[in-house]
Write a protein that holds these residues in place. Structure first.
Motif, PDB file in Angstrom:
ATOM      1  N   ASP A 267     -19.511  48.737 -32.586  1.00 18.97           N
ATOM      2  CA  ASP A 267     -18.090  48.836 -32.237  1.00 18.97           C
ATOM      3  C   ASP A 267     -17.379  49.760 -33.224  1.00 18.97           C
ATOM      4  O   ASP A 267     -17.524  49.617 -34.441  1.00 18.97           O
ATOM      5  CB  ASP A 267     -17.460  47.436 -32.279  1.00 18.97           C
ATOM      6  N   ARG A 269     -14.446  49.864 -34.203  1.00 20.03           N
ATOM      7  CA  ARG A 269     -13.547  49.163 -35.128  1.00 20.03           C
ATOM      8  C   ARG A 269     -14.307  48.675 -36.360  1.00 20.03           C
ATOM      9  O   ARG A 269     -13.774  48.666 -37.475  1.00 20.03           O
ATOM     10  CB  ARG A 269     -12.873  47.983 -34.415  1.00 20.03           C
ATOM     11  N   LYS A 272     -15.012  51.712 -38.513  1.00 20.64           N
ATOM     12  CA  LYS A 272     -13.799  52.042 -39.266  1.00 20.64           C
ATOM     13  C   LYS A 272     -13.722  51.220 -40.548  1.00 20.64           C
ATOM     14  O   LYS A 272     -13.421  51.750 -41.623  1.00 20.64           O
ATOM     15  CB  LYS A 272     -12.569  51.776 -38.398  1.00 20.64           C
ATOM     16  N   GLU A 273     -13.989  49.926 -40.457  1.00 19.25           N
ATOM     17  CA  GLU A 273     -13.904  49.051 -41.625  1.00 19.25           C
ATOM     18  C   GLU A 273     -14.982  49.384 -42.651  1.00 19.25           C
ATOM     19  O   GLU A 273     -14.732  49.388 -43.861  1.00 19.25           O
ATOM     20  CB  GLU A 273     -14.017  47.583 -41.191  1.00 19.25           C
ATOM     21  N   SER A 279      -7.086  54.699 -40.609  1.00 22.24           N
ATOM     22  CA  SER A 279      -6.750  54.823 -39.190  1.00 22.24           C
ATOM     23  C   SER A 279      -8.016  55.010 -38.364  1.00 22.24           C
ATOM     24  O   SER A 279      -8.957  55.700 -38.783  1.00 22.24           O
ATOM     25  CB  SER A 279      -5.814  56.015 -38.966  1.00 22.24           C
ATOM     26  N   ILE A 280      -8.043  54.409 -37.182  1.00 24.81           N
ATOM     27  CA  ILE A 280      -9.205  54.555 -36.304  1.00 24.81           C
ATOM     28  C   ILE A 280      -9.312  55.986 -35.772  1.00 24.81           C
ATOM     29  O   ILE A 280     -10.383  56.421 -35.350  1.00 24.81           O
ATOM     30  CB  ILE A 280      -9.141  53.540 -35.143  1.00 24.81           C
ATOM     31  N   THR A 283     -11.882  57.787 -37.658  1.00 18.28           N
ATOM     32  CA  THR A 283     -13.237  57.402 -37.255  1.00 18.28           C
ATOM     33  C   THR A 283     -13.633  58.084 -35.955  1.00 18.28           C
ATOM     34  O   THR A 283     -14.820  58.348 -35.723  1.00 18.28           O
ATOM     35  CB  THR A 283     -13.322  55.868 -37.090  1.00 18.28           C
TER      36      THR A 283
END
Length: 307
Positions: A267, A269, A272-273, A279-280, A283
């Motif tokens: 995923d 998200r 991104k982490e 900000s996504i 990514t």
């Protein structure tokens, strides 16, 4: 810029320079970013020719950026623009200016729309086999952190022994904006870090907590890490002539990590982490599609035979 010019600029623009210096420290900018941005701002102030910064407008900013682009690419132009935007943001914050003319200038889209360079998984594995020498384990751990955990070179440089949590199998990473990010480590990476810690040269200073140290017992600098990576990439390219024109660097290992995750349907998200992106949208630049994926997608289309 000569030291004489720098001293002259500091006399003319002492208050704005002081404000920007304090503002960047308060905002958590890394030392490397502060030096880079300050260098850009000194060049910008030099171009103003004693014009007060609060009186400078969009034309002054664009003129400066155009002069920069004559000797450098769009990436450098965007970096310069970011520095000037931050400079004026600091002046507004300290009530030394009322507007930010750099915000009226758009960033170059040429770099923004360019796909990142990355290594396929097989090539990334191959690169690791070119890590040799007395400090092989240390250097291999550095490559694994960048290529298989996505760390920036500055994050590797800042790693301390206390950041490696062996019991949890995680790494605490100090990223951009002084933000902390806890990264779960693949088992093999954790094993290498344990090995490197055991073999670590005892630093000259008893207070030195750096995880990666040089043969002189000091924290490995960003430049030293980049030099190690460049030597490995050069050796890899000699045996892979098809890669000669590919611009490989520490940051390309991070690109490879991000691409690997997305190709494995992780995923975005979560990616991104793991990358520590604010900000996504940042990514999203890694969601490039390769030719093989395009061909595979087209085989699913059934075109009717007509006539």
């Amino acid at each position: 810029m000569t030291s004489m010019n720098k001293h002259y600029i500091e006399e003319i623009y002492s208050e704005p320079i002081q404000a920007f210096t304090i503002w960047m420290k308060q905002s958590g900018y890394t030392e490397a970013t502060r030096k880079e941005y300050m260098r850009e701002v000194y060049d910008y102030l030099n171009s103003l020719d004693e014009l007060a910064v609060e009186r400078a407008g969009k034309l002054n900013v664009v003129s400066f950026l155009v002069s920069k682009r004559e000797s450098a690419g769009y990436r450098t132009r965007n970096r310069s623009l970011s520095a000037i935007r931050s400079f004026y943001a600091s002046l507004i914050d300290f009530e030394l200016a009322t507007r930010n003319p750099a915000m009226e200038v758009k960033k170059s889209k040429t770099e923004k729309n360019k796909n990142p360079v990355y290594l396929e998984e097989r090539d990334l594995r191959s690169v690791l086999t070119y890590i040799e020498g007395r400090y092989r384990d240390r250097n291999l751990a550095i490559f694994l952190l960048m290529g298989y955990c996505g760390l920036r070179v500055g994050e590797v440089h800042r790693l301390n022994l206390s950041h490696f949590k062996k019991e949890k199998g995680t790494l605490e990473v100090l990223g951009k904006g002084r933000k902390w990010n806890e990264i779960p480590l693949p088992d093999l990476v954790a094993e290498y870090l344990i090995k490197v810690e055991a073999e670590r040269i005892q630093p000259y200073s008893s207070k030195e907590d750096a995880f990666f140290v040089s043969q002189k017992g000091r924290r490995l600098s960003i430049r030293q890490i980049q030099k190690i990576a460049a030597q490995v990439f050069d050796a890899f390219k000699r045996d892979h002539p098809q890669m000669t024109d590919m611009k490989l660097s520490c940051h390309k290992l991070r690109h490879s990590f991000a691409t690997m995750l997305l190709n494995n349907n992780v995923d975005i998200r979560i990616v991104k982490e793991l990358l520590g992106h604010a900000s996504i949208e940042t990514t999203m630049i890694y969601t490039h599609i390769n030719d093989e994926q395009k061909r595979s997608a087209m085989t699913t289309i059934e075109v009717p035979r007509v006539g």
